[in-house]
Motif scaffolding. Structure first.
Motif, PDB file in Angstrom:
ATOM      1  N   GLU A 380      24.019  98.909  40.435  1.00 52.46           N
ATOM      2  CA  GLU A 380      25.334  98.729  39.832  1.00 52.46           C
ATOM      3  C   GLU A 380      26.430  98.511  40.866  1.00 52.46           C
ATOM      4  OE1 GLU A 380      26.205 101.719  37.003  1.00 52.46           O
ATOM      5  OE2 GLU A 380      24.428 101.308  35.815  1.00 52.46           O
ATOM      6  N   LYS A 381      26.042  98.561  42.135  1.00 46.34           N
ATOM      7  CA  LYS A 381      27.027  98.315  43.184  1.00 46.34           C
ATOM      8  C   LYS A 381      27.595  96.917  43.021  1.00 46.34           C
ATOM      9  CE  LYS A 381      25.661 101.080  47.130  1.00 46.34           C
ATOM     10  NZ  LYS A 381      24.897 101.070  48.362  1.00 46.34           N
ATOM     11  N   THR A 382      28.878  96.783  43.303  1.00 49.66           N
ATOM     12  CA  THR A 382      29.470  95.446  43.210  1.00 49.66           C
ATOM     13  C   THR A 382      29.637  94.910  44.618  1.00 49.66           C
ATOM     14  OG1 THR A 382      31.543  96.669  43.022  1.00 49.66           O
ATOM     15  CG2 THR A 382      30.676  95.652  41.031  1.00 49.66           C
ATOM     16  N   GLU A 386      32.021  89.726  44.072  1.00 56.06           N
ATOM     17  CA  GLU A 386      32.344  90.183  42.717  1.00 56.06           C
ATOM     18  C   GLU A 386      33.737  90.805  42.681  1.00 56.06           C
ATOM     19  OE1 GLU A 386      28.501  92.457  42.280  1.00 56.06           O
ATOM     20  OE2 GLU A 386      28.879  91.926  40.187  1.00 56.06           O
ATOM     21  N   GLU A 404      27.459  86.864  36.529  1.00 55.57           N
ATOM     22  CA  GLU A 404      26.001  86.992  36.531  1.00 55.57           C
ATOM     23  C   GLU A 404      25.414  86.350  37.785  1.00 55.57           C
ATOM     24  OE1 GLU A 404      23.106  88.763  35.577  1.00 55.57           O
ATOM     25  OE2 GLU A 404      24.741  88.990  34.136  1.00 55.57           O
ATOM     26  N   ARG A 407      26.362  88.354  40.999  1.00 49.35           N
ATOM     27  CA  ARG A 407      25.851  89.721  40.979  1.00 49.35           C
ATOM     28  C   ARG A 407      24.681  89.874  41.946  1.00 49.35           C
ATOM     29  NH1 ARG A 407      23.353  92.439  35.582  1.00 49.35           N
ATOM     30  NH2 ARG A 407      23.263  94.577  36.288  1.00 49.35           N
ATOM     31  N   ASN A 644      19.364  95.913  29.409  1.00 49.50           N
ATOM     32  CA  ASN A 644      20.292  96.828  28.741  1.00 49.50           C
ATOM     33  C   ASN A 644      21.491  96.080  28.167  1.00 49.50           C
ATOM     34  OD1 ASN A 644      20.958  99.500  28.051  1.00 49.50           O
ATOM     35  ND2 ASN A 644      22.556  99.467  29.630  1.00 49.50           N
TER      36      ASN A 644
END
Lengths: 746, 250
Positions: A380-382, A386, A404, A407, A644
């Motif tokens: 989940e790190k950006t 981003e 996307e 990412r 998810n």
């Protein structure tokens, strides 16, 4: 052992990407081993033929007989006089018959027996195409000869009538060998000499001094052809160069793709398993043990892929070599299994994949066990891109799709590189065809307004036949590049046969020194530059000042006024060497040095274009499959990473079409950019490749890719992309709503 | 707090004036191998428009399954589930999608924000498919997250992420807001602020809220409470003295 079981289970659960990486490694090793070994063996066979059968360094004709033994002594070379004649068979084909030499360019019998006084040896392709078997009779000039066997001459391996034809046509043309006595008795033969220097270094310099020696002795050279300029020999080198280049480039690209893919897989797996890794640490596992466990993945993929690739590569050597030998028939006196390449094919993927994986794994394992135990969601790190993106002005769909892509930069990089590779493969053949078409239509057809070109053996001063226009010409070698000889053509300023245009499309009148663009680019000269050249015949030096550049793709020429050329060459003002016209003419035997039928030249190029279609279609299919695999794998990765989110979108009321659009369409921009980058990369590499082949081909093909082919390529890429998307839709649809409902609860 | 038995559960005497959720004899079971687990064994419940309902119950009592069926992400085996006049339990996949899209807002225990979208973009996820979404700035203001709208979920605390999650649910102005353990992953103070926010949403937008929780204290802020045990409503009542979330303690 338990961890080993986990390795195989993980691979089974993610079959598609691991299989994708496995196949890329496999194909990479297979091509590396197969193509390299074919190229190596072809080279070996060619070198053996050249050495054992004494391939001459040049062939030449002179105005008077040579004192061979004295000249051999003076020049430290072997010289042999030979003869040749073109004979039309009763069935209509032309057979170019050579006398069997004793010293240079000695024939090699491929099948059957050697020559005797009643027999003839024929090239295998001509024999098989025309159903000539050993023992059959052939009528040569009214005398029957029995076919003793098939033959190859080291100076005529690729059997084409002339350089312009490019593609062999054994149904119309072949070569044969007769004994010297039979040749001596045959009418209409031409004599020529072959020379081979004892010192095998710096052949070009030795050729120049040899010719100086002839001139010094007052011997006029009427024709000189270096073996390095002879397509019948150099096409073999061309094939070897092409295979060698391809054997490095294509496997290299596939290996890079598999490295990126495996790195992504490993990174994702380790990120997903952070809590497990932390727990294993807590249970007493060492970092080295976990490192070994994760290194097993690339080792298994690279090891099995490399091993099977090497085996398949070995298996493809024999059929591929046989195919090559059917086009370039040569006796297989030498065959080598190159163990170094087998080792490279096996170890290179293992080493490269393991090293890159090691770096990826060790970086991820550096996180402290405590942090790992928490199962921190590293994914989940950006990243900095981003965070830096300001997307307020875009629609939500665009924002989502851009995010996307940024990412996972490695995933996007994989897709981008994959599309570039697929584009290059896809358009490679089309570029070749496009370039040949351009050369034919924009080059030859645009430059020449004529049907026939006749070049005489001797200078002419009489008026040319009605309707014909005379020209003079000389082959020269520029001082700056002694391997690049070209013709200076003297034409009348009012010439109707040669049509030149400048780079802006305006008509150029040949009343000054005009260089074709393709030659100007090669020699890196422009308007106003001086060009120092040496006459290939008499080795006199001249300096020309370039006055204009013609935008012609027909070849490497300098055009200058007829009178100026004759003056420069110190020839009579009305002397000419050739004529151009629309009528087919008959000349006395021995009068012509060459005839060029422009329709035949065009047919030769068209023939080459149509023959290359198989390669073009194969490349299209290959790139379609490769593109499909890559895009399918990437969409698979995106779907996995977004399980998810996809589930959440479904819960929130997104319709399947909308989810597919958001998730699967996010690659569109990368695919388009990849295609757009692929085109210049392709053109640059094809241009470089063409330049490397120029010497072997005796012509320069300008690299062109017409816009219809670009559009066709784009359509194919997009069809590939859409197919991969359709295949991936099921995966998206299969993700249950419960995925998001359970998120965080496990 | 005074408790009045919710008679409508037994004899339908007390029913909401304007019923938005009407569940009747809802049954649901799961089969795993040869084992059949009855999760819901004939649920009857009603909630009025604009009310806040709470379903209480221990783990495995069926409260999340009940909420999922009402939310259209799962379907019951038998019985009826009518939401705003629409029989949900008989809808096909396509109609269920349209139903969730038009009627329902979800708030999850673990927020379920899209990690690579900023806070405001996460709200846009829903605004993007809504016919008449509430102004984004207004929603961000309401959840007090305007100054952090450009942050990614990872850069937000749990409470802040839940605020964004609520904003995402509210932005389409749903008929029904379903919250599954919305404070389950939060500390006490943050939980209270989130509950307060939900109450504000309820009063500001008049949104009907149905909340699933195991925290009995939360029932104090609800208008209607249903206590589930082993797939049955063990107890249900109308809370006429619902308190402000800030006054709840546990």
């Amino acid at each position: 052992m338990t961890l080993l079981r986990k390795t195989f289970r993980t691979m089974r659960e993610n079959k598609a990407p691991y299989l994708g990486a496995f196949f890329m490694v496999l194909i990479s090793s297979m091509l590396l081993v197969g193509m390299t070994m074919v190229a190596n063996n072809l080279e070996l066979i060619f070198n053996a033929l050249s050495a054992d059968h004494m391939l001459g360094d040049a062939e030449f004709s002179v105005s008077s007989d040579l004192n061979i033994s004295s000249l051999e002594e003076q020049t430290n070379a072997s010289i042999e006089k030979s003869s040749v004649a073109d004979v039309e068979l009763p069935s209509g084909q032309t057979l170019r018959i050579f006398a069997a030499n004793e010293t240079l360019n000695r024939h090699a019998v491929l099948e059957g027996d050697d020559l005797d006084e009643d027999s003839i040896l024929i090239d295998p392709l001509f024999a098989s195409t025309n159903d000539l078997k050993i023992g059959d009779s052939v009528d040569i000039g009214g005398k029957e000869f029995s076919v003793a066997g098939t033959v190859v001459l080291p100076n005529y391996i690729y059997v084409i009538r002339s350089t312009e034809e490019m593609i062999n046509d054994p149904s119309k043309f072949g070569i044969a060998v007769l004994s010297q006595s039979n040749m001596a008795a045959m009418p209409g033969t031409s004599d020529f000499y072959a020379v081979r220097f004892a010192d095998r270094t710096d052949i070009h310099e030795q050729e120049l001094s040899f010719r100086s020696q002839l001139l010094a002795e007052g011997i006029e050279i009427t024709d000189w052809e270096s073996t390095t300029n002879k397509s019948m020999v150099t096409f073999v080198s061309l094939e070897i160069t092409t295979l060698s280049t391809m054997s490095k480039v294509v496997p290299g690209m596939l290996l890079i793709l598999s490295v990126i893919l495996l790195s992504i897989l490993l990174k994702r797996m380790i990120q997903r398993e952070t809590a497990v890794i932390g727990t294993l640490y807590a249970l007493g596992y060492r970092q080295s043990e976990l490192l070994r466990h994760y290194l097993l993945f690339p080792l298994i993929v690279a090891g099995t892929g490399g091993f099977l690739g090497v085996l398949l590569g070995l298996a493809m050597v024999s059929p591929m070599l046989n195919f090559m030998l059917s086009v370039f028939p040569m006796p297989v006196d030498a065959y080598q299994t190159n163990y170094a390449f087998l080792a490279i094919g096996l170890l290179l993927p293992v080493i490269v994949l393991s090293l890159v994986s090691y770096v990826v794994i060790i970086r991820l394992l550096r996180v402290s066990p405590a942090d790992l135990m928490k199962g921190s969601r590293v994914s989940e790190k950006t990243n900095f891109i981003e965070r830096a993106l300001k997307l307020d002005r875009f629609s939500f769909n665009t924002k989502f799709q851009i995010r996307e892509q940024v990412r996972s930069l490695s995933r996007t990089g994989f897709l981008l590189f994959g599309v570039i590779v697929a584009t290059i493969l896809l358009l490679y053949g089309l570029t070749m065809q496009s370039s040949l078409n351009y050369m034919l239509n924009e080059g030859i057809a645009a430059l020449y307004n004529l049907k026939y070109e006749y070049v005489f053996n001797d200078l002419q001063t009489d008026s040319p036949p009605e309707g014909f226009e005379q020209f003079n010409g000389v082959y020269v070698t520029p001082d700056q590049d002694t391997s690049a000889n070209f013709a200076i053509i003297g034409v009348f300023p009012q010439s109707t046969r040669i049509q030149l245009k400048d780079t802006s499309g305006d008509k150029l009148i040949p009343d000054r020194v005009i260089i074709t663009k393709i030659l100007a680019d090669k020699l890196n000269v422009g308007i106003g530059d001086e060009l120092h050249v040496t006459n290939d015949e008499d080795l006199k030096a001249y300096t020309l000042t370039i006055e204009a550049v013609a935008d012609s793709a027909a070849g490497e020429f300098i055009f200058m006024p007829f009178a100026d050329l004759n003056q420069m060459l110190d020839m009579p003002a009305d002397a000419y060497i050739g004529i151009w016209g629309d009528e087919q003419m008959q000349f006395p035997e021995g009068a012509l040095s060459s005839t060029k039928d422009m329709d035949a030249v065009a047919a030769g190029i068209r023939n080459l274009i149509s023959q290359s279609s198989i390669m073009v279609y194969s490349l299209i299919i290959m790139s379609f499959i490769l593109g499909l695999i890559i895009i399918f794998l990437v969409t698979g990765l995106i779907i996995e990473e977004n399980r998810n989110t996809i589930s959440l979108f479904k819960i929130l009321g997104y319709r399947p079409k909308e989810v597919n659009k958001l998730i699967l369409d996010s690659n569109t921009i990368v695919v388009v950019i990849g295609y757009l980058i692929g085109i210049p990369v392709l053109l640059i590499s094809v241009t470089a490749f063409m330049q490397s082949l120029t010497e072997s081909m005796q012509m320069t093909i300008p690299t062109r890719l017409n816009s219809w082919y670009m559009l066709l390529g784009f359509v194919i890429v997009m069809v590939t992309y859409q197919t991969a998307k359709i295949l991936s839709r099921k995966k998206v649809n299969r993700i249950p709503l419960s995925e998001a409902l359970k998120a965080g609860t496990e | 707090m005074t408790q009045q038995p919710a008679i409508f559960l037994e004899n339908d005497e007390v029913t909401p004036l304007d019923t938005i959720i009407d569940v009747s004899n809802l049954k649901k079971s799961y089969t795993t191998g040869e084992v059949i687990t009855e999760v819901l064994r004939g649920i009857d419940m009603k909630i009025g428009r604009g009310e806040m309902g709470v379903i209480l119950g221990p783990s495995g009592s069926g409260k999340t399954t009940l909420m999922n069926i009402i939310g259209g992400v799962d379907q019951g085996d038998s019985g009826t589930v009518i939401v705003d006049g629409l029989e949900v339990n008989n809808l096909g996949d396509k109609e269920l999608t349209d139903y969730r899209r038009a009627y329902i807002g979800f708030v999850f225990q673990f927020y379920n924000l899209v990690p690579n979208l900023t806070a405001s973009e996460n709200i846009e996820v829903v605004a993007n498919i809504s016919k008449s979404p509430i102004n984004m700035d207004e929603v961000l203001e309401a959840v007090e997250m305007k100054d952090k709208k450009d942050r990614f979920p990872r850069e937000l605390s749990g409470g802040e992420q839940q605020r964004i999650s609520i904003a995402r649910a509210v932005v389409k102005n749903p008929k029904l807001l379903l919250c599954d353990e919305p404070t389950g992953a939060l500390d006490y103070e943050t939980s209270r602020s989130i509950l307060h926010l939900l109450q504000q949403v309820n009063t500001t937008y008049g949104t009907t809220i149905l909340m699933v929780t195991h925290n009995t204290a939360i029932a104090e802020m609800a208008n209607r409470v249903f206590k589930l045990r082993s797939g049955e409503i063990e107890e249900g009542w109308v809370n006429e003295t619902a308190v402000s979330a800030e006054r709840i303690e546990w």
